[in-house]
Design an enzyme around this catalytic site. Structure first.
Site, short mmCIF file in Angstrom:
data_model
loop_
_atom_site.label_atom_id
_atom_site.label_comp_id
_atom_site.label_asym_id
_atom_site.label_seq_id
_atom_site.Cartn_x
_atom_site.Cartn_y
_atom_site.Cartn_z
N TYR A 158 -41.93 -23.09 1.84
CA TYR A 158 -41.19 -21.91 2.59
C TYR A 158 -40.11 -22.71 3.80
O TYR A 158 -39.56 -22.04 4.26
CB TYR A 158 -42.51 -20.84 2.74
CG TYR A 158 -41.42 -19.42 3.87
CD1 TYR A 158 -40.83 -18.86 3.37
CD2 TYR A 158 -41.81 -19.35 4.89
CE1 TYR A 158 -40.05 -17.41 3.75
CE2 TYR A 158 -41.57 -18.36 5.25
CZ TYR A 158 -40.71 -17.06 5.30
OH TYR A 158 -40.16 -16.41 5.85
N THR A 207 -29.57 -7.58 1.51
CA THR A 207 -30.08 -8.09 0.67
C THR A 207 -31.91 -7.77 0.44
O THR A 207 -32.11 -8.30 1.66
CB THR A 207 -29.97 -9.11 -0.08
OG1 THR A 207 -30.47 -10.40 1.25
CG2 THR A 207 -28.52 -9.33 -0.25
N1 LIG Z 1 -42.68 -10.80 7.79
C1 LIG Z 1 -42.51 -11.91 8.80
O1 LIG Z 1 -44.19 -12.23 9.32
C2 LIG Z 1 -41.33 -13.07 8.59
C3 LIG Z 1 -41.18 -13.70 9.36
C4 LIG Z 1 -40.06 -14.47 9.82
C5 LIG Z 1 -39.55 -14.34 8.69
N2 LIG Z 1 -38.88 -13.90 7.25
C6 LIG Z 1 -38.31 -13.24 6.72
O2 LIG Z 1 -37.53 -11.86 6.56
C7 LIG Z 1 -37.46 -11.03 5.53
C8 LIG Z 1 -38.13 -10.76 4.59
O3 LIG Z 1 -39.18 -10.92 4.61
P1 LIG Z 1 -39.55 -8.80 4.75
O4 LIG Z 1 -41.70 -9.61 5.31
O5 LIG Z 1 -39.51 -7.40 5.22
O6 LIG Z 1 -40.35 -9.47 3.43
P2 LIG Z 1 -40.63 -8.29 2.01
O7 LIG Z 1 -41.65 -7.39 2.89
O8 LIG Z 1 -41.34 -8.61 0.98
O9 LIG Z 1 -39.30 -7.71 1.80
C9 LIG Z 1 -38.67 -8.77 0.99
C10 LIG Z 1 -38.08 -7.85 0.23
O10 LIG Z 1 -36.03 -8.83 -0.60
C11 LIG Z 1 -36.37 -8.24 -1.93
N3 LIG Z 1 -36.19 -9.28 -2.74
C12 LIG Z 1 -37.67 -10.44 -2.83
N4 LIG Z 1 -36.54 -11.50 -3.04
C13 LIG Z 1 -35.65 -10.62 -4.50
C14 LIG Z 1 -34.97 -11.20 -5.27
N5 LIG Z 1 -34.98 -12.59 -5.93
N6 LIG Z 1 -33.53 -10.70 -5.70
C15 LIG Z 1 -33.45 -9.53 -4.28
N7 LIG Z 1 -34.69 -9.43 -3.76
C16 LIG Z 1 -35.48 -9.97 -3.40
C17 LIG Z 1 -37.42 -7.59 -2.33
O11 LIG Z 1 -37.64 -6.62 -3.23
P3 LIG Z 1 -37.87 -6.50 -4.25
O12 LIG Z 1 -39.90 -7.37 -3.84
O13 LIG Z 1 -38.36 -5.59 -5.08
O14 LIG Z 1 -36.86 -8.27 -5.34
C18 LIG Z 1 -37.97 -6.10 -0.75
O15 LIG Z 1 -36.58 -5.29 -0.84
C19 LIG Z 1 -37.32 -13.16 5.05
O16 LIG Z 1 -36.32 -13.26 4.39
C20 LIG Z 1 -38.81 -13.40 5.16
O17 LIG Z 1 -38.47 -15.06 5.26
C21 LIG Z 1 -40.31 -13.00 7.54
#
Ligand SMILES: NC(=O)c1ccc[n+]([C@@H]2O[C@H](COP(=O)([O-])OP(=O)(O)OC[C@H]3O[C@@H](n4cnc5c(N)ncnc54)[C@H](OP(=O)(O)O)[C@@H]3O)[C@@H](O)[C@H]2O)c1
Length: 248
Positions: free
Chosen positions: A150, A12
């Site tokens: 968050y 997802t």
């Molecule tokens: N980047 C970091 O520093 C970091 C650190 C710790 C944990 N994380 C975790 O890693 C995961 C990914 O983070 P990321 O930084 O890669 O985020 P990102 O770049 O914002 O990507 C998020 C992805 O999730 C999708 N998404 C968001 N809301 C959605 C919804 N309601 N339904 C379906 N798809 C949805 C987005 O696509 P759409 O917007 O098109 O829906 C996108 O594909 C998250 O769980 C985040 O909490 C990230």
């Protein structure tokens, strides 16, 4: 031979960031990967990158009807689901004083409720021996300013992986959390105003013992490990990929 030859996976939020890198990696390990997200353009670009090993289904994980449509598409392929990476989440800053009902409902509606029903609705499709991976965060363990809702959503994620690991062990299904530290993704970039992004990233990198942000591919490597038999004695665990941030 890849680690996941012949397997079927769902990521997802697989259109950008950690989800995209994970989808690329799971496909490279031999899986057919379904990816979902709300924006079609980003999903189409991801499928173009991954090729015929990927199928995109547009949808919002906070919508039960969208989840039903997603799982109907996966069901129609006829192979069940071997790997579920529940990765989609959003992040927004708000201090306790600034939190509104809308902020709370948005973050918990996607990160907690959306994640719960993503996994619940997958249950009939999950093959015995499947691997479920939830995306957590180092923020679950700490009290960074203005990230309380968050962080609480990610603490809930960590808790879910313990309960679900217990509830699903009879089917041989393993449930683990991957716990990234700050990772350079579009989502992280979007947390700062454009003119402040460089400073924001430098400040975050300076807090990490390894002195840098993670790369999405580094989280994806841990996801591939948890997805495969390489991690066959792990369930209910949290695997930190954080450059030492929460460790030393
Ligand atoms: N980047 C970091 O520093 C970091 C650190 C710790 C944990 N994380 C975790 O890693 C995961 C990914 O983070 P990321 O930084 O890669 O985020 P990102 O770049 O914002 O990507 C998020 C992805 O999730 C999708 N998404 C968001 N809301 C959605 C919804 N309601 N339904 C379906 N798809 C949805 C987005 O696509 P759409 O917007 O098109 O829906 C996108 O594909 C998250 O769980 C985040 O909490 C990230």
């Amino acid at each position: 031979m890849g680690l996941l030859e012949g397997k079927t996976a769902l990521v997802t939020g697989g259109s950008i960031g950690i989800g995209l890198a994970s989808a690329v990696r799971l496909a490279a390990e031999g899986a057919h990967v379904f990816i979902t997200g709300r924006r079609r353009t980003e999903l189409d670009a991801a499928v173009e990158m991954i090729g015929s090993a990927a199928t995109a289904v547009t949808g919002d994980i906070s919508s039960p009807a969208d989840l039903d449509r997603l799982y109907e598409t996966i069901r129609s392929r006829g192979r069940g689901l071997d790997v579920l990476f529940a990765n989609a989440s959003i992040a927004e800053f708000a201090t306790l004083e600034q939190v509104t009902e809308e902020h709370f409902d948005r973050v918990f509606g996607i990160n907690v409720r959306g994640m719960l029903f993503t996994v619940q609705k997958a249950l009939p499709l999950l093959n015995d021996g499947a691997s479920v991976i939830l995306n957590g965060s180092t923020n679950a363990d700490v009290g960074d300013d203005a990230f309380g809702v968050y962080a609480a959503s990610k603490a809930a994620t960590r808790s879910f992986s313990r309960t679900w690991a217990n509830e699903l062990k009879g089917r041989g299904i393993r449930v683990n959390t991957v716990t990234p530290g700050p990772t350079d993704t579009p989502g992280l970039t979007g947390l700062a105003a454009p003119e402040q992004v460089a400073d924001f990233k430098s400040e975050l990198a300076a807090q990490v013992p390894m002195g840098r942000l993670g790369r999405s591919e580094e989280i994806a490597a841990a996801v591939a490990f948890l997805a495969s038999e390489q991690s066959s004695f792990m369930t209910g665990s949290s695997l930190y990929v954080d450059g030492g941030l929460n460790q030393i």
